[in-house]
Enzyme design. Structure first.
Site, PDB file in Angstrom:
ATOM      1  CG  HIS A  88      -1.898   1.143   1.223  1.00 15.85           C
ATOM      2  ND1 HIS A  88      -2.470   1.600   2.386  1.00 15.85           N
ATOM      3  CD2 HIS A  88      -2.374   1.944   0.234  1.00 15.85           C
ATOM      4  CE1 HIS A  88      -3.267   2.626   2.121  1.00 15.85           C
ATOM      5  NE2 HIS A  88      -3.216   2.853   0.818  1.00 15.85           N
ATOM      6  CG  ASN A 113      -7.085   2.512   0.250  1.00 10.48           C
ATOM      7  OD1 ASN A 113      -6.496   2.633   1.319  1.00 10.48           O
ATOM      8  ND2 ASN A 113      -8.161   3.227  -0.043  1.00 10.48           N
ATOM      9  CB  ILE A 123      -8.537   8.129   0.479  1.00 10.16           C
ATOM     10  CG1 ILE A 123      -8.918   7.952   1.953  1.00 10.16           C
ATOM     11  CG2 ILE A 123      -8.702   6.830  -0.277  1.00 10.16           C
ATOM     12  CD1 ILE A 123      -8.882   9.189   2.758  1.00 10.16           C
ATOM     13  CG  HIS A 171      -4.411   3.654  -4.019  1.00 10.09           C
ATOM     14  ND1 HIS A 171      -5.639   4.243  -3.780  1.00 10.09           N
ATOM     15  CD2 HIS A 171      -3.723   3.733  -2.853  1.00 10.09           C
ATOM     16  CE1 HIS A 171      -5.677   4.680  -2.531  1.00 10.09           C
ATOM     17  NE2 HIS A 171      -4.536   4.386  -1.943  1.00 10.09           N
ATOM     18  CG  HIS A 204      -0.119   6.286  -0.491  1.00  8.05           C
ATOM     19  ND1 HIS A 204      -0.885   7.360  -0.095  1.00  8.05           N
ATOM     20  CD2 HIS A 204      -0.943   5.208  -0.444  1.00  8.05           C
ATOM     21  CE1 HIS A 204      -2.113   6.962   0.184  1.00  8.05           C
ATOM     22  NE2 HIS A 204      -2.179   5.647  -0.022  1.00  8.05           N
TER      23      HIS A 204
END
Length: 431
Positions: free
Chosen positions: A91, A286, A431, A282, A96
């Site tokens: 993740h 997520n 997010i 993602h 990110h």
């Protein structure tokens, strides 16, 4: 750091899934695999130093007595390790963190009217702000990751260590599958790879999304770059790529796997991989976090004690009351409440979410009609894919689509409503 590493040997007809987006609710209530492993090896650092090698123990399946409880507990330790790897590598690191240098290089070198800036802009939305917030609350010293996950003070360091083996080209889905041994290269097969596991929801769904992104990028790049020479002569594009490689991901500035950006083919592949990471990858890692991990017994994040050994107080305690021992071993109550709060926030779609195939500007993002039409075609293709995925989940011959707890795999459905839905692919890591 009890039992830092774990290794599972699964039966041949139940291949090992080693990242969260692949995990089909392997653990039921934290204690049961639908098909049990043949063995579990748990390792911890040697008390006399790393030069002595790890201290390892192998645990075998058992169905009676205290050994059955030991076996159930060993499986929980595997989940703890996977929870940490998922959050800090699959993740944080692989979506990110690695996207951030692309955003910085884009803003420094591609003007807002540049064709590639327009292509990539939706996939950057709010990522820098979100990452900054994560560094303040989640991955900072004394933050949520250090306090409530097994890796503790080593959390971000472990991400950094894994990053040393990062390879941008291998984050494209087909190459990733080949690297992980679940597909082989095959030009005659759809998407250029032949799957070794056909009933693999993340893969079968993901390849359709990947192909749709690739087709859209192909049409877009071909419209603005009529030849490879146009790519080479684009000074803004070349400056963007140079900064990305030499500064943004400077640790790998000399890596031979980087695209050199001499032609349209490499430009298309780079943009496709980047869009895939920011959107579908993602989404897969997520938005199912609360559904799969919101029940801490199913997916604990910490093991607070070593595995019990014969003759110890913990071993005797385990023989008397497995449930009490289990709860004393996994994530504590206060840490659990923190974790669940974070997982709920991370898994929730905002009311103004922009999903793959949508743009906040409507048709105003470009004045060129052909790219507009290509983008609309991309949106329609995603709608078709979603219908296909729904049909697959209704196909009872595909056992892994729903798993033993009858929970459909919906993480790569392109659209979603607001809230906790376990579906939907936003354009960006927002997010």
């Amino acid at each position: 750091m009890p039992n830092l590493r774990s290794k599972v040997t699964l039966q041949l007809n139940n291949p090992e899934f080693n990242t969260f987006e692949d995990t089909r609710s392997l653990y039921d209530g934290g204690i049961k695999l639908p098909t049990d492993p043949l063995a579990i090896e748990l390792s911890r650092p040697h008390p006399q130093g790393d030069s002595f090698g790890p201290v390892s123990n192998v645990y075998l399946p058992a169905s009676e007595g205290v050994e059955a409880s030991i076996w159930l507990l060993a499986k929980a330790y595997v989940v703890v390790n996977d929870s940490c790897y998922h959050q800090l590598v699959s993740h944080w690191l692989n979506t990110h963190a690695v996207v951030e240098p692309f955003i910085i290089a884009t803003n420094r070198h591609l003007s807002v009217v540049h064709h590639i800036h327009k292509l990539l802009l939706p996939h950057y939305c709010d990522t820098m702000n979100l990452n900054s917030l994560a560094r303040t609350i989640l991955v900072n010293a004394g933050g949520v990751m250090e306090l409530t996950f097994l890796w503790g003070d080593y959390a971000v360091e472990m991400s950094a260590v894994v990053y040393k083996d990062w390879n941008f080209t291998e984050q494209g889905l087909p190459n990733d599958l080949i690297k992980r041994g679940v597909a082989v290269q095959d030009p005659a097969s759809p998407h250029g790879v032949r799957l070794l596991i056909e009933d693999y929801p993340y893969v079968s769904d993901g390849l359709e999304i990947w192909a749709a992104i690739k087709s859209w990028v192909d049409e877009y790049v071909n419209f603005y770059y009529k030849s490879d020479a146009d790519v080479v002569k684009d000074s803004e594009l070349q400056a963007f790529w140079k900064e990305l490689v030499e500064v943004g991901h400077g640790d790998f500035r000399n890596a031979t796997w980087w695209f050199k950006m001499p032609n349209r083919t490499e430009l298309k592949e780079a943009c496709t991989i980047l869009i895939w990471i920011a959107s579908a990858l993602h989404a897969a890692v997520n938005f199912g976090q609360y559904a799969y991990g919101g029940y801490i017994l199913n997916r604990p994040t910490k093991s607070r004690r070593f595995m019990p050994e014969k003759g110890s107080v913990e071993y005797d305690e385990l023989a008397k009351d497995y449930q009490k021992t289990y709860l004393r071993t996994i994530t504590a109550k206060n840490d659990t409440l923190t974790n669940l709060t974070i997982l709920e926030v991370l898994s929730r779609h905002a009311s103004d979410e922009q999903y793959l195939g949508e743009r906040i500007e409507g048709d105003l993002w470009t004045s060129d009609s052909q790219p507009k039409q290509a983008y609309k075609k991309f949106g329609k293709k995603l709608s078709e894919i979603e219908k296909n995925l729904i049909q697959r989940n209704n196909d009872e011959t595909l056992r892994n689509r729903n798993g033993p707890v009858k929970m459909s795999y919906t993480l790569l459905y392109p659209t979603s409503e607001e809230g906790l839905t376990s579906r939907g692919i936003p354009n960006s890591v927002s997010i």
